[in-house]
Write a protein that holds these residues in place. Structure first.
Motif, PDB file in Angstrom:
ATOM      1  N   THR B 169      39.191  45.843  45.835  1.00 47.26           N
ATOM      2  CA  THR B 169      39.611  44.472  45.554  1.00 47.26           C
ATOM      3  C   THR B 169      38.465  43.525  45.844  1.00 47.26           C
ATOM      4  O   THR B 169      37.569  43.836  46.627  1.00 47.26           O
ATOM      5  N   THR B 170      38.513  42.389  45.174  1.00 48.24           N
ATOM      6  CA  THR B 170      37.497  41.381  45.439  1.00 48.24           C
ATOM      7  C   THR B 170      38.187  40.117  45.892  1.00 48.24           C
ATOM      8  O   THR B 170      39.354  39.891  45.586  1.00 48.24           O
ATOM      9  N   SER B 171      37.448  39.310  46.616  1.00 45.43           N
ATOM     10  CA  SER B 171      38.028  38.073  47.121  1.00 45.43           C
ATOM     11  C   SER B 171      37.867  36.977  46.083  1.00 45.43           C
ATOM     12  O   SER B 171      36.793  36.788  45.521  1.00 45.43           O
ATOM     13  N   PHE B 172      38.974  36.296  45.839  1.00 42.54           N
ATOM     14  CA  PHE B 172      38.950  35.219  44.854  1.00 42.54           C
ATOM     15  C   PHE B 172      39.098  33.898  45.583  1.00 42.54           C
ATOM     16  O   PHE B 172      40.143  33.629  46.193  1.00 42.54           O
ATOM     17  N   LEU B 173      38.046  33.109  45.587  1.00 41.39           N
ATOM     18  CA  LEU B 173      38.010  31.816  46.280  1.00 41.39           C
ATOM     19  C   LEU B 173      38.286  31.955  47.772  1.00 41.39           C
ATOM     20  O   LEU B 173      38.684  31.004  48.433  1.00 41.39           O
ATOM     21  N   GLY B 174      38.107  33.169  48.282  1.00 53.22           N
ATOM     22  CA  GLY B 174      38.301  33.382  49.707  1.00 53.22           C
ATOM     23  C   GLY B 174      39.755  33.373  50.144  1.00 53.22           C
ATOM     24  O   GLY B 174      40.061  33.502  51.323  1.00 53.22           O
ATOM     25  N   LEU B 175      40.698  33.213  49.206  1.00 53.01           N
ATOM     26  CA  LEU B 175      42.110  33.114  49.576  1.00 53.01           C
ATOM     27  C   LEU B 175      42.890  34.328  49.113  1.00 53.01           C
ATOM     28  O   LEU B 175      43.948  34.647  49.629  1.00 53.01           O
ATOM     29  N   TRP B 176      42.403  34.967  48.098  1.00 51.60           N
ATOM     30  CA  TRP B 176      43.237  35.886  47.356  1.00 51.60           C
ATOM     31  C   TRP B 176      42.468  37.178  47.144  1.00 51.60           C
ATOM     32  O   TRP B 176      41.418  37.165  46.516  1.00 51.60           O
ATOM     33  N   GLN B 177      42.992  38.278  47.671  1.00 48.05           N
ATOM     34  CA  GLN B 177      42.354  39.570  47.428  1.00 48.05           C
ATOM     35  C   GLN B 177      42.876  40.108  46.104  1.00 48.05           C
ATOM     36  O   GLN B 177      44.040  40.475  45.989  1.00 48.05           O
ATOM     37  N   THR B 178      42.016  40.122  45.094  1.00 49.65           N
ATOM     38  CA  THR B 178      42.508  40.507  43.777  1.00 49.65           C
ATOM     39  C   THR B 178      41.907  41.822  43.293  1.00 49.65           C
ATOM     40  O   THR B 178      40.751  42.131  43.584  1.00 49.65           O
ATOM     41  N   GLY B 179      42.727  42.575  42.571  1.00 50.53           N
ATOM     42  CA  GLY B 179      42.240  43.804  41.962  1.00 50.53           C
ATOM     43  C   GLY B 179      42.050  43.650  40.469  1.00 50.53           C
ATOM     44  O   GLY B 179      41.825  44.623  39.758  1.00 50.53           O
ATOM     45  N   LEU B 180      42.183  42.408  39.995  1.00 52.43           N
ATOM     46  CA  LEU B 180      42.171  42.195  38.545  1.00 52.43           C
ATOM     47  C   LEU B 180      40.766  42.103  37.973  1.00 52.43           C
ATOM     48  O   LEU B 180      40.566  42.193  36.785  1.00 52.43           O
ATOM     49  N   PHE B 181      39.754  41.898  38.875  1.00 50.85           N
ATOM     50  CA  PHE B 181      38.431  41.619  38.336  1.00 50.85           C
ATOM     51  C   PHE B 181      37.472  42.790  38.442  1.00 50.85           C
ATOM     52  O   PHE B 181      36.282  42.639  38.247  1.00 50.85           O
ATOM     53  N   ASN B 182      37.961  43.964  38.812  1.00 53.20           N
ATOM     54  CA  ASN B 182      37.052  45.098  38.740  1.00 53.20           C
ATOM     55  C   ASN B 182      37.773  46.324  38.195  1.00 53.20           C
ATOM     56  O   ASN B 182      38.995  46.435  38.242  1.00 53.20           O
ATOM     57  N   LYS B 183      36.985  47.229  37.670  1.00 51.61           N
ATOM     58  CA  LYS B 183      37.522  48.344  36.911  1.00 51.61           C
ATOM     59  C   LYS B 183      38.416  49.230  37.778  1.00 51.61           C
ATOM     60  O   LYS B 183      39.493  49.637  37.361  1.00 51.61           O
ATOM     61  N   ASP B 184      37.966  49.478  38.993  1.00 54.23           N
ATOM     62  CA  ASP B 184      38.725  50.366  39.866  1.00 54.23           C
ATOM     63  C   ASP B 184      40.096  49.774  40.183  1.00 54.23           C
ATOM     64  O   ASP B 184      41.117  50.453  40.120  1.00 54.23           O
ATOM     65  N   GLY B 185      40.111  48.465  40.473  1.00 54.31           N
ATOM     66  CA  GLY B 185      41.364  47.791  40.772  1.00 54.31           C
ATOM     67  C   GLY B 185      42.317  47.856  39.586  1.00 54.31           C
ATOM     68  O   GLY B 185      43.513  48.118  39.737  1.00 54.31           O
ATOM     69  N   LEU B 186      41.781  47.647  38.392  1.00 53.02           N
ATOM     70  CA  LEU B 186      42.620  47.675  37.189  1.00 53.02           C
ATOM     71  C   LEU B 186      43.164  49.081  36.936  1.00 53.02           C
ATOM     72  O   LEU B 186      44.316  49.246  36.544  1.00 53.02           O
ATOM     73  N   ARG B 187      42.322  50.093  37.168  1.00 49.32           N
ATOM     74  CA  ARG B 187      42.781  51.472  36.981  1.00 49.32           C
ATOM     75  C   ARG B 187      43.934  51.800  37.930  1.00 49.32           C
ATOM     76  O   ARG B 187      44.888  52.466  37.552  1.00 49.32           O
ATOM     77  N   HIS B 188      43.837  51.296  39.152  1.00 54.95           N
ATOM     78  CA  HIS B 188      44.918  51.523  40.110  1.00 54.95           C
ATOM     79  C   HIS B 188      46.193  50.796  39.705  1.00 54.95           C
ATOM     80  O   HIS B 188      47.287  51.203  40.047  1.00 54.95           O
ATOM     81  N   LEU B 189      46.002  49.691  38.996  1.00 54.87           N
ATOM     82  CA  LEU B 189      47.149  48.854  38.633  1.00 54.87           C
ATOM     83  C   LEU B 189      47.981  49.482  37.510  1.00 54.87           C
ATOM     84  O   LEU B 189      49.183  49.238  37.401  1.00 54.87           O
ATOM     85  N   LEU B 190      47.339  50.307  36.684  1.00 52.39           N
ATOM     86  CA  LEU B 190      47.988  50.798  35.460  1.00 52.39           C
ATOM     87  C   LEU B 190      49.315  51.517  35.698  1.00 52.39           C
ATOM     88  O   LEU B 190      50.351  51.111  35.164  1.00 52.39           O
ATOM     89  N   LEU B 191      49.287  52.578  36.476  1.00 56.04           N
ATOM     90  CA  LEU B 191      50.510  53.372  36.643  1.00 56.04           C
ATOM     91  C   LEU B 191      51.644  52.584  37.293  1.00 56.04           C
ATOM     92  O   LEU B 191      52.762  52.588  36.779  1.00 56.04           O
ATOM     93  N   PRO B 192      51.385  51.894  38.424  1.00 50.82           N
ATOM     94  CA  PRO B 192      52.500  51.152  39.034  1.00 50.82           C
ATOM     95  C   PRO B 192      53.084  50.089  38.102  1.00 50.82           C
ATOM     96  O   PRO B 192      54.305  49.992  37.974  1.00 50.82           O
ATOM     97  N   SER B 193      52.219  49.317  37.434  1.00 51.23           N
ATOM     98  CA  SER B 193      52.787  48.242  36.602  1.00 51.23           C
ATOM     99  C   SER B 193      53.514  48.836  35.400  1.00 51.23           C
ATOM    100  O   SER B 193      54.529  48.297  34.957  1.00 51.23           O
ATOM    101  N   PHE B 194      53.024  49.966  34.902  1.00 54.96           N
ATOM    102  CA  PHE B 194      53.714  50.576  33.776  1.00 54.96           C
ATOM    103  C   PHE B 194      55.096  51.086  34.192  1.00 54.96           C
ATOM    104  O   PHE B 194      56.084  50.883  33.479  1.00 54.96           O
ATOM    105  N   SER B 195      55.178  51.713  35.368  1.00 53.13           N
ATOM    106  CA  SER B 195      56.508  52.191  35.786  1.00 53.13           C
ATOM    107  C   SER B 195      57.458  51.029  36.028  1.00 53.13           C
ATOM    108  O   SER B 195      58.644  51.104  35.731  1.00 53.13           O
ATOM    109  N   LEU B 196      56.898  49.951  36.598  1.00 50.66           N
ATOM    110  CA  LEU B 196      57.737  48.778  36.852  1.00 50.66           C
ATOM    111  C   LEU B 196      58.216  48.176  35.525  1.00 50.66           C
ATOM    112  O   LEU B 196      59.378  47.790  35.377  1.00 50.66           O
ATOM    113  N   ALA B 197      57.312  48.129  34.543  1.00 49.26           N
ATOM    114  CA  ALA B 197      57.666  47.571  33.236  1.00 49.26           C
ATOM    115  C   ALA B 197      58.715  48.429  32.542  1.00 49.26           C
ATOM    116  O   ALA B 197      59.521  47.936  31.757  1.00 49.26           O
ATOM    117  N   PHE B 198      58.690  49.703  32.843  1.00 51.04           N
ATOM    118  CA  PHE B 198      59.592  50.637  32.180  1.00 51.04           C
ATOM    119  C   PHE B 198      61.065  50.301  32.430  1.00 51.04           C
ATOM    120  O   PHE B 198      61.929  50.612  31.629  1.00 51.04           O
TER     121      PHE B 198
END
Lengths: 346, 326
Positions: B169-198
């Motif tokens: 994860t990367t820090s966004f404005l020092g307030l928010w730890q986000t996984g949206l801005f790097n490839k590894d974070g996005l790859r981790h996001l895929l399966l959980p968000s897909f199951s949730l969307a299901f």
């Protein structure tokens, strides 16, 4: 050559076992700038006819047979893409109930602009100018303000004016520089005033008539109200159970109706009854599509019905006033012609 | 607008009051927090002292009053386990859950809108039949089975996606730890968000299809055809905008339940969000943390519902929030 000619048009509704016939062999023609009316009770097939002309029948309805020729062009064989070029541009429609005709979530302006820009290449600014001009043309107050409003902010009468303005959008008087072709040559109006109160009704009819006359636009008026017909149409077609039963000049039909159904309709007008008296309704109801009587469809309700009316439907005869499909009228005519022949002097 | 927000605020306070009562009523039945906090070797006296110190001997009403007073000042108590203010603990986990829910909701919208529209326009086509069949399946399969299957195939059999955690994860404005801005974070996001969307996609497909079929029958659509405008414009502007009115209302409520579903998803994928935190808090009988979680979720519900009302009023010109102009 007439602008629109309909020949043997039949419309059916697809059903599991047997398709239901909504229009039987309807034929008529319309000249440039002419105004005609199609009259009948609910369920007579008037609206089906209107929608069939522009190929907007709702499923499971379909055109089974017949032809619709517009300016020499066969319409029943057009592709959806070709239809898009006809609808709105050549043949505009005005619907019955202005309260539900305009899309509630789009502004008046958006619904006008899209009609213009679907048919012509024109800048948004110019389209807007044209739309506002048309709104003023149908006598809408503060048109540039209305342009940005939503349908629910307008009254029923105003909405119907908007719809008439949309029907007139592609009129050559105003956009003659772009293309002369873009003039709607036929307007089909399906009960344009039923949902409005009487004073507004009169205004809208006057407007419609004047606009058609001014621009040489032909009009097909679909209505159940003879009062409306007499004010606007040159010729009238009376429909019953999917068939035309009488046709002729409006004045003649109103003054001297031949078909028993036309007589019944005219008799049922409120002004035909004395105050306090019951209205002279035609007894019975329009038969449903799945239970059509044999022979002449009107015979169960007809005061003159005979055995042969039950057997087979009558053909058209010219009564000297109008063209009628009725055995009784036929007989009367042949009696007259015998009388005229002078044989009865013995 | 001000009165609208004010009304919503009162509503929120009322909801939170009820949640706080519920969370306090259940705390007696959740086991002994002292036992969870201390080891085996601690003497009975020390336990009693700790119990006294935590205020667990006071009457329930008094404990509740103390909690309420604290809550009014933004203090939702100390977590027994983390020894930190509960609100800080939850807020540190908030980004993970919000990102997961947001991505799931985005997936739902991207998948359900075109499929629902196609199923409404061509109800008899093979594609719409297939879509409806699969959505029925989707409705009847619980999320944990979907998640485990996805994990089995993508993470274990084919080894293309990570099976747990949030990744980098990367820090966004020092307030928010986000996984949206790097490839590894996005790859981790895929399966959980897909199951949730299901879980939500089938509901939305069916909802959009049913509403759209209704709208397509209306006079203004036939009128739009009679103007000679193009089919895509009729379907995706004239019809879809009207279809969206009820979909937004139902969708808003469903988006709230999405937060509840994150508890399952996060547990399965070890996603370090609020849902996982809540599960841990329950097993540790970390009562202040449980209460705080429930309160925060209550706030999320009220906020999403308010947002839904604002969005609805933007789509439907017949509804305007008083004093608010679009």
């Amino acid at each position: 050559m007439s602008l629109l000619s309909v020949n043997g048009l039949s419309v059916k509704f697809r059903q599991r076992h047997q398709d239901l016939v909504a229009l039987h062999d309807v034929s008529f023609s319309l000249d440039r700038g002419e105004r005609i009316a199609i009259v009948g009770e609910s369920g007579a097939g008037k609206s089906v006819l209107g929608y069939a002309l522009v190929n907007l029948l709702m499923k499971p309805g379909y055109i089974d047979a017949g032809s619709v020729q517009f300016d020499g062009r066969e319409l029943t064989k057009l592709s959806p893409k070709q239809w898009q070029g006809i609808r709105g541009k050549k043949i505009a429609m005005i619907f019955q109930d202005p309260m539900v005709t305009l899309n509630p979530v789009l502004t008046i302006g958006a619904q006008m602009i899209e009609a213009i820009r679907s048919h012509t290449r024109i800048a948004y600014k110019d389209a807007r100018k044209l739309a506002i001009e048309k709104l003023a043309h149908v006598r809408i107050s503060a048109p540039s303000q209305r342009f940005d409003q939503f349908p629910h902010e307008l009254s029923g009468g105003m909405r119907q004016r908007v719809i008439i303005a949309i029907a007139l959008l592609l009129n050559p008087e105003i956009i003659i520089a772009i293309a002369l072709l873009l003039n709607p040559e036929i307007i089909i109006a399906d009960e344009p005033t039923t949902a409005l109160d009487v004073t507004i009704q009169a205004e809208i009819l006057q407007l419609l008539k004047q606009i058609c006359a001014d621009n040489g636009v032909a009009l097909i008026l679909i209505t159940h109200d003879f009062g409306v017909v007499s004010r606007i149409a040159e010729r009238t077609f009376v429909m019953y159970a999917g068939r035309i039963v009488e046709q002729g000049p409006t004045l003649e039909i109103i003054n001297d109706p031949q078909h028993p159904y036309t007589q019944g309709l005219l008799n049922a007008l409120p002004q035909m009854a004395l105050p306090g008296q019951r209205l002279n309704q035609i007894k019975g109801n329009m038969p449903p599509l799945n239970d059509q009587p044999s022979g002449c469809a009107f015979h169960p309700r007809c005061p003159y019905a005979e055995e042969r009316c039950r057997q087979s439907p009558p053909g058209f005869v010219f009564s000297g006033v109008s063209t009628v499909a009725c055995y009784v009228v036929e007989d009367m005519l042949s009696e007259f012609s015998q009388y005229d022949g002078g044989d009865s002097y013995e | 607008m001000v009165s609208f927000i004010g009304r919503r605020l009162c509503q929120a306070l009322f909801v939170l009051l009820i949640i706080s009562v519920v969370s306090f009523v259940i705390q007696d039945n959740l086991g002994d927090p002292v036992r969870q906090m201390v080891g085996q070797s601690v003497s009975l006296q020390e336990r009693a002292a700790l119990q006294q110190e935590l205020g667990l001997n006071d009457p329930l009403l008094q404990q509740y009053g103390r909690f309420l007073m604290g809550a009014l000042q933004g203090d939702l108590g100390m977590s027994y386990y983390y020894k930190q203010p509960t609100l800080d603990v939850i807020v540190s986990r908030l980004p993970a859950t919000l990102e997961l829910s947001f991505c799931a909701l985005l997936l739902v919208i991207i998948l359900a809108t075109p499929l629902g529209v196609i199923a409404a326009i061509h109800p008899k086509s093979l594609l719409s039949r297939a879509v409806l069949f699969i959505s029925t399946l989707g409705l009847s399969i619980p999320i944990f089975i979907v998640a485990v299957f996805l994990m089995y195939f993508f993470a274990i059999e084919w080894r293309v996606l990570p099976s747990f955690g949030r990744g980098e994860t990367t820090s966004f404005l020092g307030l928010w730890q986000t996984g949206l801005f790097n490839k590894d974070g996005l790859r981790h996001l895929l399966l959980p968000s897909f199951s949730l969307a299901f879980v939500l996609t089938p509901i939305f497909i069916r909802l959009i299809r049913a509403e759209m079929q209704d709208v397509l029958q209306s006079d203004f659509i036939r009128y739009a055809w009679s103007k000679g405008i193009s089919a895509p414009r009729i379907y995706f502007l004239h019809a879809l905008k009207n279809t969206m009115l009820p979909v937004i209302t139902v969708g808003g409520i469903q988006a709230g339940t999405l937060v509840a579903y994150t508890i399952l998803t996060e547990s399965i994928f070890q996603w370090p969000g609020m849902g996982l935190l809540f599960m841990e808090a329950v097993t540790r009988v970390d009562v202040p943390l449980i209460s705080a979680y429930l309160m925060v979720v209550g706030v999320i519900f009220v906020v999403t519902n308010t947002l839904v009302d604002v969005v609805y009023s933007m789509v439907n010109p017949r509804v305007r929030i008083p004093g608010y102009s679009a």
